[in-house]
Design an enzyme around this catalytic site. Structure first.
Site, PDB file in Angstrom:
ATOM      1  N   GLY A  81      -4.921  -1.843   4.691  1.00 45.10           N
ATOM      2  CA  GLY A  81      -4.102  -2.968   4.262  1.00 45.10           C
ATOM      3  C   GLY A  81      -4.770  -4.321   4.514  1.00 45.10           C
ATOM      4  O   GLY A  81      -4.850  -5.170   3.628  1.00 45.10           O
ATOM      5  N   ARG A  82      -5.296  -4.530   5.730  1.00 49.04           N
ATOM      6  CA  ARG A  82      -5.873  -5.845   6.059  1.00 49.04           C
ATOM      7  C   ARG A  82      -7.275  -6.024   5.485  1.00 49.04           C
ATOM      8  O   ARG A  82      -7.917  -7.036   5.730  1.00 49.04           O
ATOM      9  CB  ARG A  82      -5.846  -6.062   7.570  1.00 49.04           C
ATOM     10  CG  ARG A  82      -6.496  -4.962   8.394  1.00 49.04           C
ATOM     11  CD  ARG A  82      -6.151  -5.104   9.875  1.00 49.04           C
ATOM     12  NE  ARG A  82      -6.584  -3.953  10.659  1.00 49.04           N
ATOM     13  CZ  ARG A  82      -5.908  -2.820  10.795  1.00 49.04           C
ATOM     14  NH1 ARG A  82      -4.744  -2.680  10.185  1.00 49.04           N
ATOM     15  NH2 ARG A  82      -6.368  -1.829  11.526  1.00 49.04           N
ATOM     16  N   GLU A 123      10.522  -4.900   4.402  1.00 47.53           N
ATOM     17  CA  GLU A 123      10.557  -6.313   3.991  1.00 47.53           C
ATOM     18  C   GLU A 123      10.253  -6.440   2.498  1.00 47.53           C
ATOM     19  O   GLU A 123      10.938  -7.138   1.751  1.00 47.53           O
ATOM     20  CB  GLU A 123       9.513  -7.120   4.774  1.00 47.53           C
ATOM     21  CG  GLU A 123       9.812  -7.283   6.253  1.00 47.53           C
ATOM     22  CD  GLU A 123       9.210  -6.189   7.098  1.00 47.53           C
ATOM     23  OE1 GLU A 123       9.037  -5.040   6.595  1.00 47.53           O
ATOM     24  OE2 GLU A 123       8.923  -6.454   8.277  1.00 47.53           O
ATOM     25  N   GLU A 177      -4.859  -6.851  14.683  1.00 42.57           N
ATOM     26  CA  GLU A 177      -4.351  -5.540  14.276  1.00 42.57           C
ATOM     27  C   GLU A 177      -5.484  -4.503  14.307  1.00 42.57           C
ATOM     28  O   GLU A 177      -5.250  -3.320  14.531  1.00 42.57           O
ATOM     29  CB  GLU A 177      -3.720  -5.606  12.869  1.00 42.57           C
ATOM     30  CG  GLU A 177      -2.885  -4.389  12.550  1.00 42.57           C
ATOM     31  CD  GLU A 177      -2.005  -4.557  11.317  1.00 42.57           C
ATOM     32  OE1 GLU A 177      -0.785  -4.761  11.457  1.00 42.57           O
ATOM     33  OE2 GLU A 177      -2.535  -4.493  10.195  1.00 42.57           O
ATOM     34  N   HIS A 189      -4.957 -33.643  17.391  1.00 41.77           N
ATOM     35  CA  HIS A 189      -3.919 -34.519  17.919  1.00 41.77           C
ATOM     36  C   HIS A 189      -2.772 -33.710  18.507  1.00 41.77           C
ATOM     37  O   HIS A 189      -1.678 -34.247  18.716  1.00 41.77           O
ATOM     38  CB  HIS A 189      -3.428 -35.446  16.812  1.00 41.77           C
ATOM     39  CG  HIS A 189      -4.546 -36.286  16.272  1.00 41.77           C
ATOM     40  ND1 HIS A 189      -4.913 -37.482  16.819  1.00 41.77           N
ATOM     41  CD2 HIS A 189      -5.443 -36.035  15.272  1.00 41.77           C
ATOM     42  CE1 HIS A 189      -5.962 -37.969  16.160  1.00 41.77           C
ATOM     43  NE2 HIS A 189      -6.303 -37.100  15.226  1.00 41.77           N
ATOM     44  N   LYS A 239       0.845  -1.192   0.000  1.00 37.01           N
ATOM     45  CA  LYS A 239       0.000   0.000   0.000  1.00 37.01           C
ATOM     46  C   LYS A 239       0.882   1.246   0.000  1.00 37.01           C
ATOM     47  O   LYS A 239       0.674   2.167  -0.768  1.00 37.01           O
ATOM     48  CB  LYS A 239      -0.923  -0.015   1.221  1.00 37.01           C
ATOM     49  CG  LYS A 239      -1.814   1.182   1.297  1.00 37.01           C
ATOM     50  CD  LYS A 239      -2.839   1.095   2.396  1.00 37.01           C
ATOM     51  CE  LYS A 239      -3.601   2.418   2.461  1.00 37.01           C
ATOM     52  NZ  LYS A 239      -4.560   2.485   3.537  1.00 37.01           N
ATOM     53  N   LYS A 269       9.339  -0.831  14.264  1.00 43.07           N
ATOM     54  CA  LYS A 269       9.940  -0.455  12.967  1.00 43.07           C
ATOM     55  C   LYS A 269      10.952   0.676  13.176  1.00 43.07           C
ATOM     56  O   LYS A 269      12.040   0.662  12.596  1.00 43.07           O
ATOM     57  CB  LYS A 269       8.858   0.029  11.994  1.00 43.07           C
ATOM     58  CG  LYS A 269       7.888  -1.039  11.517  1.00 43.07           C
ATOM     59  CD  LYS A 269       6.918  -0.426  10.508  1.00 43.07           C
ATOM     60  CE  LYS A 269       5.734  -1.322  10.232  1.00 43.07           C
ATOM     61  NZ  LYS A 269       4.705  -0.701   9.406  1.00 43.07           N
TER      62      LYS A 269
END
Ligand code: F6P
Length: 510
Positions: A253-254, A200, A339, A370, A194, A480
């Site tokens: 963003g999400r 990253e 978030e 399990h 965005k 950050k």
């Protein structure tokens, strides 16, 4: 406008309610299943939302409806769906529903224009106008990766038109794994960010471009598509204007799967399926916009969420997809819910009145049975559980597989509620442990879109009832900033951090 005094009163009344055992709730109300298990039709097929194995009863539902009224849920919903300024701290609207046709006229028109541009590029790629493209490496992180990764895995298992690899982690091992599976001569890079500044993503993008160059690809930049709300930054990065697919700044963003961030999904499935995914989400939007109180499925789910988070002090909630195709759903929901609603102050900046988002965690059934279900059945934590399954199998093997899968899913919900007494305490199950089940007829683009939109609206409904802003995320910034200071050098940190940096060779100080 929210009436905070009325909201306090509603919370007081809710805290004073008793919570009978689930078995008693079923025994005392023959209508319980009909009241709390509701299907949504989506044209072909639908989705069943069964919240009857939660502790919501008429008294709690009425109490939460009073809270919703006090918090002006209807007004907040109208504000969201009409493009109002719901994200006050960042002074903007949250226009993900405009991507699916519901919002202000301008936002819907802009989304349509951006979609047309995206559809044209998808078609050009499918027609071979960029040469033979068999792989796409989609590089993004957080909301710019989780949605596309989930959607591609959920919907493109059989017969993707292009093979998609989503790379998010800055750990070079992630990118190297994608390189190993792609032929550079037939690979396109989709850089999804965005802001087009995320460390990253930009680090991975640079390395992927270098990989194409080293492999002798004639015009590596010609292989880059940018998916971003900041086209200028993509231009600065030398992406050609014709291959920049923009989306509006007001799409969080999400919440961005529906925008150009969904490009690899459209590429893998084809545009008609992508449009169906938008259509399924739009059907959920219409339900959310028009159903009131307990009849509104995302709002009803939020009532149960708050019952457990605030009245029963549950610190986590668990989601188990009994469908291998939805294995990434818990990770997707972690970002969406944590978030959005992991906040300590209200939208006005006051301390919140109780716990906010629980920790979302989960896994895939039957594997999780399990591994972690022991704690769910007999541990000291009360964990509301959510099961997600599909009636139609995703595999072509003997139907024994799918029968066993679904039987296990339903058995776990029944066992959690039912419990079992035994003279041997170690073999006793307390029971009365809540679960909800989302049963999809068939996992297809429309039902998938509706499923994700349901969770978006549930997250928003939770936020409205708690009085918080789900659309900002300032909590991610400090780490950050400190990482930047470490990279730049010259700053000093606490003794533990300094020692770690020295041990890893990140610090020149002795
Ligand atoms: O750090 C959190 C975050 O800002 C998320 O909200 C977002 O989805 C992700 O980083 C990626 O951001 P961008 O799309 O700008 O690269």
């Amino acid at each position: 406008m929210a009436d905070l005094a009325a909201a306090d009163e509603a919370w007081r009344a809710l805290h004073a309610l008793e919570t009978p055992r689930l078995a008693e709730l079923f025994a005392s109300d023959p209508e319980r299943l009909a009241k709390l298990s509701t299907r949504i039709e989506l044209g072909e097929g639908g989705i069943l939302f069964d919240w009857s194995k939660t502790h919501l009863d008429d008294a709690h539902l009425a109490g939460f409806e009073a809270l919703a009224e006090a918090m002006d849920f209807s007004g907040a919903r109208e504000n969201l769906l009409s493009g109002g300024m719901v994200n006050a701290s960042e002074q903007r609207a949250a226009e993900h529903t405009a991507q699916r046709g519901m919002g202000s006229e301008e936002a819907v028109a802009l989304a349509n224009a951006f979609h047309a541009r995206m559809a044209a590029l998808v078609e050009a790629l499918h027609k071979g106008l960029f040469g033979e493209i068999r792989h796409v490496i989609h590089i993004g992180i957080g909301g710019s990766a989780l949605g596309p990764a989930l959607a591609v895995e959920a919907l493109a298992r059989h017969g993707a038109m292009v093979d998609v690899h989503v790379v998010s982690n800055v750990d070079g091992c992630a990118l190297e794994a994608a390189f190993a599976r792609c032929d550079p001569q037939a690979t396109m890079l989709a850089i999804a960010s965005k802001t087009f500044t995320t460390v990253e993503t930009m680090t991975n993008a640079a390395s992927a471009l270098a990989w194409l160059e080293t492999a002798g690809v004639a015009d590596p930049y010609g292989r880059v598509v940018a998916l971003t709300a900041d086209p200028e930054k993509a231009l600065d990065w030398r992406v050609d204007e014709t291959r920049i697919l923009p989306f509006a700044e007001s799409v969080g963003g999400r919440y961005s799967l529906w925008s150009s961030i969904g490009f690899p999904v459209a590429l893998a499935l084809g545009w008609p399926d992508f449009a169906e995914m938008l259509g399924g989400a739009a059907a959920m939007d219409r339900h959310f916009a028009s159903a009131d109180g307990r009849a509104n499925l995302p709002l009803r789910a939020a009532f149960a969420d708050l019952l457990y988070a605030r009245l029963r002090q549950c610190q986590t909630r668990a989601v188990f997809a009994y469908d291998e195709r939805l294995a990434l759903l818990p990770s997707y929901l972690q970002q969406l819910e944590m978030e959005s609603n992991g906040k300590s102050v209200t939208a006005e900046g006051d301390p919140v009145g109780g716990p906010t988002a629980p920790v979302t965690w989960g896994g895939v059934g039957t594997d999780a049975q399990h591994a972690v279900f022991q704690l769910l059945h007999q541990g000291t934590h009360l964990v509301p559980v959510e099961f997600v399954a599909a009636v139609v199998p995703g595999d072509d093997l003997d139907e024994a597989h799918h029968r066993a899968l679904l039987a296990s899913c339903f058995a776990q919900g029944a066992a959690l509620m039912q419990g079992r007494s035994s003279e041997d305490a170690a073999r006793s199950y307390p029971g009365d442990r809540p679960s909800a089940t989302i049963l999809i007829d068939e996992l297809a683009p429309a039902s998938f879109g509706a499923l994700i939109a349901f969770h978006e609206h549930r997250t928003f409904a939770n936020a409205v009832l708690m009085g918080i802003n789900p659309f900002d995320q300032f909590g991610v910034e400090l780490g950050k900033d400190i990482a930047r200071q470490m990279e730049q050098g010259g700053a000093s940190f606490d003794p533990s951090t300094e020692a770690l940096m020295r041990a890893a060779g990140l610090s020149s100080q002795e």
